[in-house]
Design a protein around this motif. Structure first.
Motif, PDB file in Angstrom:
ATOM      1  N   GLN A  31      29.825  -5.235  45.078  1.00  0.00           N
ATOM      2  CA  GLN A  31      30.477  -6.031  45.501  1.00  0.00           C
ATOM      3  C   GLN A  31      30.027  -6.989  46.357  1.00  0.00           C
ATOM      4  N   ARG A 229      36.649  -8.917  47.132  1.00  0.00           N
ATOM      5  CA  ARG A 229      35.220  -7.713  46.903  1.00  0.00           C
ATOM      6  C   ARG A 229      35.756  -6.349  47.711  1.00  0.00           C
ATOM      7  N   ARG A 232      37.944  -4.146  46.340  1.00  0.00           N
ATOM      8  CA  ARG A 232      37.228  -3.327  45.556  1.00  0.00           C
ATOM      9  C   ARG A 232      36.356  -2.195  45.740  1.00  0.00           C
TER      10      ARG A 232
END
Length: 398
Positions: A31, A229, A232
Protein backbone atom coordinates in the motif's frame (compact mmCIF):
# COMPACT_ATOMS: atom_id res chain seq x y z
CA UNK A 1 2.85 5.58 -5.41
CA UNK A 2 5.54 7.03 -3.14
CA UNK A 3 6.29 5.31 0.17
CA UNK A 4 4.87 7.09 3.22
CA UNK A 5 6.00 6.43 6.78
CA UNK A 6 3.62 5.64 9.64
CA UNK A 7 4.82 5.24 13.24
CA UNK A 8 2.45 3.04 15.23
CA UNK A 9 2.62 2.53 18.99
CA UNK A 10 1.68 -0.83 20.48
CA UNK A 11 1.74 -2.92 23.62
CA UNK A 12 3.11 -6.49 23.59
CA UNK A 13 -0.22 -8.27 23.21
CA UNK A 14 -1.46 -10.87 20.77
CA UNK A 15 -4.06 -8.45 19.44
CA UNK A 16 -1.28 -6.17 18.18
CA UNK A 17 -1.00 -8.82 15.47
CA UNK A 18 -2.42 -6.90 12.53
CA UNK A 19 -0.01 -3.92 12.39
CA UNK A 20 2.89 -6.31 13.12
CA UNK A 21 1.90 -8.69 10.32
CA UNK A 22 1.10 -5.83 7.96
CA UNK A 23 4.71 -4.71 8.45
CA UNK A 24 6.41 -8.12 8.48
CA UNK A 25 4.49 -9.74 5.62
CA UNK A 26 4.51 -6.83 3.18
CA UNK A 27 0.87 -5.77 3.28
CA UNK A 28 1.85 -2.23 4.28
CA UNK A 29 4.53 -2.10 1.60
CA UNK A 30 1.96 -3.11 -1.01
CA UNK A 31 0.00 0.00 0.00
CA UNK A 32 3.03 2.26 -0.26
CA UNK A 33 3.53 2.47 3.51
CA UNK A 34 6.57 1.94 5.70
CA UNK A 35 5.52 1.08 9.25
CA UNK A 36 7.73 1.89 12.22
CA UNK A 37 6.37 -0.02 15.22
CA UNK A 38 7.07 1.48 18.66
CA UNK A 39 6.70 -0.87 21.63
CA UNK A 40 5.59 0.45 25.03
CA UNK A 41 4.71 -1.00 28.44
CA UNK A 42 1.61 0.95 29.53
CA UNK A 43 -1.46 2.27 27.76
CA UNK A 44 -0.87 5.71 29.24
CA UNK A 45 2.48 5.88 27.43
CA UNK A 46 0.94 4.66 24.17
CA UNK A 47 -1.66 7.41 24.46
CA UNK A 48 0.86 10.12 25.34
CA UNK A 49 3.16 9.25 22.44
CA UNK A 50 0.16 9.56 20.13
CA UNK A 51 -1.01 12.88 21.57
CA UNK A 52 2.43 14.49 21.47
CA UNK A 53 3.08 13.42 17.90
CA UNK A 54 5.75 10.82 18.65
CA UNK A 55 3.55 8.31 16.81
CA UNK A 56 1.02 8.71 14.00
CA UNK A 57 -1.34 5.96 15.12
CA UNK A 58 -1.67 3.45 17.92
CA UNK A 59 -2.88 0.00 18.89
CA UNK A 60 -5.19 1.08 21.74
CA UNK A 61 -7.86 -0.19 24.09
CA UNK A 62 -11.10 1.12 22.62
CA UNK A 63 -12.43 2.96 25.72
CA UNK A 64 -9.16 4.90 26.05
CA UNK A 65 -9.67 6.35 22.58
CA UNK A 66 -13.13 7.50 23.64
CA UNK A 67 -11.93 8.84 26.99
CA UNK A 68 -9.18 10.81 25.24
CA UNK A 69 -11.70 12.43 22.90
CA UNK A 70 -13.86 13.28 25.92
CA UNK A 71 -11.00 14.75 27.93
CA UNK A 72 -11.17 12.28 30.80
CA UNK A 73 -8.04 12.59 32.98
CA UNK A 74 -6.45 15.14 30.60
CA UNK A 75 -7.38 17.90 28.11
CA UNK A 76 -9.60 16.59 25.33
CA UNK A 77 -7.95 15.63 22.05
CA UNK A 78 -10.28 14.32 19.33
CA UNK A 79 -9.24 10.87 18.13
CA UNK A 80 -10.45 8.88 15.14
CA UNK A 81 -10.92 5.10 15.10
CA UNK A 82 -11.18 3.92 11.47
CA UNK A 83 -10.46 0.23 12.16
CA UNK A 84 -11.04 -2.34 14.92
CA UNK A 85 -8.01 -4.55 15.48
CA UNK A 86 -9.89 -7.32 17.24
CA UNK A 87 -12.85 -8.46 19.33
CA UNK A 88 -12.51 -10.16 22.73
CA UNK A 89 -9.22 -11.96 23.44
CA UNK A 90 -9.02 -11.21 27.17
CA UNK A 91 -9.54 -13.44 30.20
CA UNK A 92 -10.17 -13.14 33.92
CA UNK A 93 -7.49 -15.02 35.81
CA UNK A 94 -7.68 -15.77 39.55
CA UNK A 95 -4.72 -16.42 41.79
CA UNK A 96 -4.30 -20.13 42.40
CA UNK A 97 -5.57 -19.68 45.98
CA UNK A 98 -8.69 -17.81 44.84
CA UNK A 99 -9.26 -20.39 42.12
CA UNK A 100 -9.23 -23.12 44.75
CA UNK A 101 -11.53 -21.14 47.04
CA UNK A 102 -14.02 -20.77 44.18
CA UNK A 103 -13.83 -24.46 43.28
CA UNK A 104 -12.80 -23.87 39.66
CA UNK A 105 -12.83 -27.06 37.59
CA UNK A 106 -10.92 -28.16 34.51
CA UNK A 107 -13.19 -26.33 32.05
CA UNK A 108 -14.17 -22.71 31.62
CA UNK A 109 -16.84 -21.98 34.19
CA UNK A 110 -20.29 -20.52 33.66
CA UNK A 111 -20.14 -16.76 34.40
CA UNK A 112 -23.05 -16.95 36.83
CA UNK A 113 -21.73 -20.00 38.67
CA UNK A 114 -18.21 -18.56 38.98
CA UNK A 115 -19.76 -15.30 40.11
CA UNK A 116 -21.79 -17.01 42.81
CA UNK A 117 -18.69 -18.75 44.16
CA UNK A 118 -16.72 -15.50 44.07
CA UNK A 119 -19.53 -13.67 45.86
CA UNK A 120 -19.25 -16.13 48.75
CA UNK A 121 -15.53 -15.36 49.06
CA UNK A 122 -16.23 -11.61 49.14
CA UNK A 123 -18.46 -12.12 52.18
CA UNK A 124 -15.35 -12.80 54.26
CA UNK A 125 -12.73 -10.57 52.67
CA UNK A 126 -12.33 -7.71 50.20
CA UNK A 127 -10.60 -8.84 47.01
CA UNK A 128 -8.39 -6.85 44.70
CA UNK A 129 -8.38 -7.23 40.90
CA UNK A 130 -5.95 -5.71 38.42
CA UNK A 131 -6.98 -4.25 35.07
CA UNK A 132 -4.78 -2.65 32.42
CA UNK A 133 -6.20 0.89 32.52
CA UNK A 134 -9.08 2.71 34.15
CA UNK A 135 -10.48 3.37 30.68
CA UNK A 136 -10.20 -0.15 29.29
CA UNK A 137 -12.65 -2.78 28.13
CA UNK A 138 -11.02 -5.00 30.76
CA UNK A 139 -12.20 -2.67 33.51
CA UNK A 140 -15.71 -2.28 32.11
CA UNK A 141 -16.20 -5.97 31.24
CA UNK A 142 -14.99 -7.00 34.70
CA UNK A 143 -17.31 -4.48 36.37
CA UNK A 144 -20.24 -5.50 34.16
CA UNK A 145 -19.81 -9.14 35.17
CA UNK A 146 -19.23 -8.45 38.88
CA UNK A 147 -22.29 -6.22 39.18
CA UNK A 148 -24.35 -8.71 37.20
CA UNK A 149 -23.63 -11.49 39.70
CA UNK A 150 -24.26 -9.37 42.77
CA UNK A 151 -20.70 -8.25 43.61
CA UNK A 152 -20.25 -4.51 44.13
CA UNK A 153 -17.19 -3.08 42.37
CA UNK A 154 -15.28 -0.59 44.56
CA UNK A 155 -16.99 -2.02 47.64
CA UNK A 156 -16.71 -5.81 47.70
CA UNK A 157 -13.83 -5.74 45.22
CA UNK A 158 -11.09 -3.16 44.77
CA UNK A 159 -10.00 -2.60 41.17
CA UNK A 160 -6.49 -1.29 40.51
CA UNK A 161 -4.35 -0.73 37.42
CA UNK A 162 -1.48 -3.02 36.45
CA UNK A 163 0.46 -3.19 33.19
CA UNK A 164 -0.28 -6.34 31.16
CA UNK A 165 3.38 -7.33 31.13
CA UNK A 166 3.54 -7.21 34.94
CA UNK A 167 0.14 -8.79 35.65
CA UNK A 168 1.58 -12.25 36.35
CA UNK A 169 4.16 -10.68 38.67
CA UNK A 170 1.39 -8.89 40.56
CA UNK A 171 -0.40 -12.23 41.04
CA UNK A 172 2.81 -13.95 42.11
CA UNK A 173 3.57 -11.24 44.66
CA UNK A 174 0.08 -11.44 46.14
CA UNK A 175 -0.62 -7.81 45.25
CA UNK A 176 -3.84 -8.79 43.48
CA UNK A 177 -6.23 -11.72 43.77
CA UNK A 178 -7.15 -11.66 40.10
CA UNK A 179 -6.39 -9.95 36.80
CA UNK A 180 -8.29 -9.13 33.65
CA UNK A 181 -5.74 -8.78 30.86
CA UNK A 182 -5.11 -9.72 27.26
CA UNK A 183 -3.10 -12.62 25.96
CA UNK A 184 -0.47 -13.93 26.30
CA UNK A 185 -0.31 -12.61 29.86
CA UNK A 186 -3.09 -14.78 31.31
CA UNK A 187 -1.43 -17.85 29.82
CA UNK A 188 1.96 -16.78 31.16
CA UNK A 189 0.46 -16.47 34.67
CA UNK A 190 -0.99 -19.97 34.30
CA UNK A 191 2.22 -21.47 32.93
CA UNK A 192 4.16 -19.92 35.83
CA UNK A 193 1.77 -21.60 38.24
CA UNK A 194 0.56 -18.34 39.80
CA UNK A 195 -2.86 -18.06 38.12
CA UNK A 196 -5.93 -19.98 37.06
CA UNK A 197 -8.09 -18.76 34.17
CA UNK A 198 -11.70 -18.49 35.34
CA UNK A 199 -13.48 -16.90 32.38
CA UNK A 200 -12.86 -15.59 28.89
CA UNK A 201 -14.28 -12.11 28.40
CA UNK A 202 -16.01 -13.50 25.31
CA UNK A 203 -18.27 -15.28 27.83
CA UNK A 204 -19.30 -11.89 29.23
CA UNK A 205 -19.91 -10.18 25.88
CA UNK A 206 -19.52 -12.30 22.77
CA UNK A 207 -17.98 -10.23 19.98
CA UNK A 208 -17.17 -7.38 22.37
CA UNK A 209 -14.95 -4.65 20.88
CA UNK A 210 -11.39 -4.75 22.24
CA UNK A 211 -8.41 -3.05 20.55
CA UNK A 212 -8.63 -0.40 17.84
CA UNK A 213 -6.42 1.61 15.57
CA UNK A 214 -6.53 5.14 16.99
CA UNK A 215 -5.25 8.33 15.39
CA UNK A 216 -5.50 12.00 16.16
CA UNK A 217 -8.51 13.19 14.17
CA UNK A 218 -6.41 15.95 12.61
CA UNK A 219 -3.85 13.45 11.33
CA UNK A 220 -6.60 11.27 9.85
CA UNK A 221 -7.88 14.32 7.97
CA UNK A 222 -4.51 15.67 6.87
CA UNK A 223 -3.23 12.26 5.79
CA UNK A 224 -6.53 11.00 4.45
CA UNK A 225 -5.15 8.94 1.57
CA UNK A 226 -2.42 7.35 3.70
CA UNK A 227 -5.00 6.55 6.39
CA UNK A 228 -7.16 4.71 3.87
CA UNK A 229 -4.11 2.80 2.64
CA UNK A 230 -3.29 1.84 6.22
CA UNK A 231 -6.81 0.49 6.72
CA UNK A 232 -6.43 -1.56 3.54
CA UNK A 233 -3.09 -2.95 4.73
CA UNK A 234 -4.54 -3.93 8.10
CA UNK A 235 -7.57 -5.51 6.42
CA UNK A 236 -5.27 -7.61 4.22
CA UNK A 237 -3.28 -8.64 7.31
CA UNK A 238 -6.53 -9.66 9.05
CA UNK A 239 -7.57 -11.80 6.08
CA UNK A 240 -4.18 -13.53 6.17
CA UNK A 241 -4.31 -13.94 9.96
CA UNK A 242 -7.41 -16.15 9.81
CA UNK A 243 -6.33 -18.25 6.83
CA UNK A 244 -5.87 -21.96 7.68
CA UNK A 245 -2.25 -22.97 8.06
CA UNK A 246 -0.87 -19.54 8.97
CA UNK A 247 -1.15 -19.65 12.76
CA UNK A 248 2.26 -21.16 13.53
CA UNK A 249 4.14 -18.69 11.33
CA UNK A 250 2.15 -15.77 12.74
CA UNK A 251 2.82 -16.91 16.31
CA UNK A 252 6.55 -17.15 15.62
CA UNK A 253 6.59 -13.57 14.32
CA UNK A 254 4.55 -12.16 17.20
CA UNK A 255 6.62 -13.96 19.85
CA UNK A 256 9.85 -12.26 18.76
CA UNK A 257 11.71 -10.22 21.37
CA UNK A 258 10.98 -6.96 19.54
CA UNK A 259 7.23 -7.60 19.68
CA UNK A 260 5.69 -9.72 22.47
CA UNK A 261 8.89 -11.33 23.78
CA UNK A 262 6.77 -14.28 24.87
CA UNK A 263 6.76 -18.08 24.47
CA UNK A 264 5.61 -19.09 21.00
CA UNK A 265 3.31 -21.76 22.41
CA UNK A 266 1.41 -19.25 24.57
CA UNK A 267 0.90 -17.00 21.55
CA UNK A 268 -0.14 -19.91 19.35
CA UNK A 269 -2.73 -21.08 21.87
CA UNK A 270 -4.34 -17.65 21.90
CA UNK A 271 -4.64 -17.32 18.13
CA UNK A 272 -6.03 -20.85 17.76
CA UNK A 273 -8.69 -20.34 20.47
CA UNK A 274 -7.11 -22.79 22.91
CA UNK A 275 -6.84 -21.83 26.58
CA UNK A 276 -4.74 -23.63 29.20
CA UNK A 277 -6.68 -23.01 32.40
CA UNK A 278 -4.26 -24.46 34.92
CA UNK A 279 -0.51 -25.13 34.89
CA UNK A 280 0.24 -28.37 33.05
CA UNK A 281 -3.36 -28.77 31.96
CA UNK A 282 -4.58 -29.70 28.50
CA UNK A 283 -5.73 -26.55 26.66
CA UNK A 284 -9.49 -26.30 26.17
CA UNK A 285 -10.98 -25.00 22.95
CA UNK A 286 -13.24 -21.96 23.20
CA UNK A 287 -14.46 -20.87 19.75
CA UNK A 288 -13.87 -17.23 18.89
CA UNK A 289 -11.81 -16.54 22.01
CA UNK A 290 -10.07 -13.97 19.79
CA UNK A 291 -11.93 -12.66 16.78
CA UNK A 292 -10.60 -10.92 13.69
CA UNK A 293 -11.76 -10.35 10.13
CA UNK A 294 -14.85 -12.55 9.79
CA UNK A 295 -18.30 -10.94 10.04
CA UNK A 296 -16.79 -7.50 9.40
CA UNK A 297 -15.10 -7.80 12.80
CA UNK A 298 -12.83 -4.87 11.95
CA UNK A 299 -15.73 -2.49 11.28
CA UNK A 300 -15.96 0.34 13.86
CA UNK A 301 -19.59 -0.01 14.92
CA UNK A 302 -20.75 3.19 16.58
CA UNK A 303 -23.13 1.17 18.77
CA UNK A 304 -20.12 -0.55 20.33
CA UNK A 305 -18.60 2.85 21.10
CA UNK A 306 -21.95 3.80 22.64
CA UNK A 307 -21.90 0.72 24.91
CA UNK A 308 -18.42 1.62 26.14
CA UNK A 309 -19.56 5.19 26.77
CA UNK A 310 -22.55 3.85 28.73
CA UNK A 311 -20.16 1.93 30.99
CA UNK A 312 -18.12 5.10 31.53
CA UNK A 313 -21.29 6.94 32.48
CA UNK A 314 -22.19 4.10 34.83
CA UNK A 315 -18.88 3.78 36.64
CA UNK A 316 -17.05 7.10 36.37
CA UNK A 317 -19.55 9.01 38.48
CA UNK A 318 -20.48 11.55 35.79
CA UNK A 319 -23.75 10.07 34.56
CA UNK A 320 -25.09 10.27 31.03
CA UNK A 321 -24.62 13.45 29.00
CA UNK A 322 -25.99 13.53 25.42
CA UNK A 323 -23.16 15.80 24.23
CA UNK A 324 -20.54 13.44 25.65
CA UNK A 325 -22.33 10.48 24.11
CA UNK A 326 -22.19 12.17 20.69
CA UNK A 327 -18.44 12.75 21.04
CA UNK A 328 -17.88 9.16 22.15
CA UNK A 329 -19.87 7.68 19.27
CA UNK A 330 -18.22 10.07 16.80
CA UNK A 331 -14.77 8.76 17.73
CA UNK A 332 -15.54 5.58 15.78
CA UNK A 333 -15.26 6.34 12.05
CA UNK A 334 -17.09 3.83 9.84
CA UNK A 335 -16.94 6.44 7.04
CA UNK A 336 -13.17 6.00 6.80
CA UNK A 337 -13.47 2.20 6.89
CA UNK A 338 -16.01 2.27 4.06
CA UNK A 339 -13.97 4.72 1.99
CA UNK A 340 -10.87 2.53 2.34
CA UNK A 341 -12.56 -0.73 1.32
CA UNK A 342 -15.10 0.47 -1.26
CA UNK A 343 -14.70 -1.62 -4.40
CA UNK A 344 -12.57 -4.25 -2.65
CA UNK A 345 -15.26 -6.89 -2.27
CA UNK A 346 -15.04 -6.78 1.53
CA UNK A 347 -18.46 -6.84 3.23
CA UNK A 348 -19.48 -3.31 4.20
CA UNK A 349 -22.37 -3.00 6.67
CA UNK A 350 -25.21 -0.82 5.45
CA UNK A 351 -25.72 0.65 8.94
CA UNK A 352 -23.19 2.15 11.33
CA UNK A 353 -25.01 1.11 14.48
CA UNK A 354 -26.99 -1.90 15.65
CA UNK A 355 -28.71 -3.41 18.65
CA UNK A 356 -25.85 -4.98 20.63
CA UNK A 357 -26.28 -8.35 22.33
CA UNK A 358 -29.47 -9.30 20.54
CA UNK A 359 -28.20 -12.11 18.30
CA UNK A 360 -28.51 -15.67 19.55
CA UNK A 361 -27.51 -17.21 16.23
CA UNK A 362 -25.89 -16.19 12.97
CA UNK A 363 -28.05 -14.07 10.66
CA UNK A 364 -27.60 -12.22 7.41
CA UNK A 365 -27.28 -8.45 7.75
CA UNK A 366 -27.75 -5.57 5.33
CA UNK A 367 -24.64 -4.53 3.43
CA UNK A 368 -23.74 -2.09 0.70
CA UNK A 369 -21.05 -4.43 -0.62
CA UNK A 370 -20.45 -8.16 -0.22
CA UNK A 371 -22.44 -10.67 1.82
CA UNK A 372 -22.47 -9.98 5.54
CA UNK A 373 -23.32 -12.54 8.22
CA UNK A 374 -23.23 -11.58 11.90
CA UNK A 375 -22.79 -14.24 14.59
CA UNK A 376 -24.03 -14.49 18.18
CA UNK A 377 -23.12 -11.42 20.20
CA UNK A 378 -24.93 -11.96 23.51
CA UNK A 379 -24.13 -10.60 26.96
CA UNK A 380 -23.95 -13.22 29.72
CA UNK A 381 -26.98 -11.75 31.49
CA UNK A 382 -29.20 -11.80 28.41
CA UNK A 383 -29.54 -8.02 28.18
CA UNK A 384 -29.46 -6.13 24.91
CA UNK A 385 -28.12 -2.62 24.41
CA UNK A 386 -30.01 -0.05 22.35
CA UNK A 387 -27.57 2.76 21.46
CA UNK A 388 -30.52 5.10 20.95
CA UNK A 389 -31.68 4.73 24.56
CA UNK A 390 -28.64 4.99 26.80
CA UNK A 391 -30.61 6.51 29.74
CA UNK A 392 -33.14 3.67 29.64
CA UNK A 393 -30.37 1.10 29.48
CA UNK A 394 -28.52 2.61 32.43
CA UNK A 395 -31.73 2.74 34.47
CA UNK A 396 -32.25 -1.01 33.92
CA UNK A 397 -28.86 -2.09 35.25
CA UNK A 398 -28.27 -3.46 38.76
Amino acid sequence: MSTEAFRIGFLPLVDAALPILAHELGFAEEQGLALDLVRDVTWATVRDRLLYGHTDAAHMVAPLAIATSLGRDRPATPLAVPFVLGLNGNAITFSTALGQACGLGDTLGDPRAVGAALREVTRTRRLRFGVVHRHSSHNYMLRYWLAGVGIRPDHDVEIVVTSPTFAADALAAGEVDGICVGEPWNSIAVDRGVGRIALATAQIWRRGVEKVLAMRAGVAAERHDATLRLVRALHAAAAHFVEPGTAEASAAILARACYLDAPVDAVLRAITDRIRLVAGGVPVHYPDFMFQYREAANFPWRSQAAWLYAQMARWDGRGHDPADAAVAVGTFRPDLYRAALAGSGAPLPGASSKLEGALGQAIGAGSTQGRLVLGPDGFFDGRAFDPDDIPGYLASLP
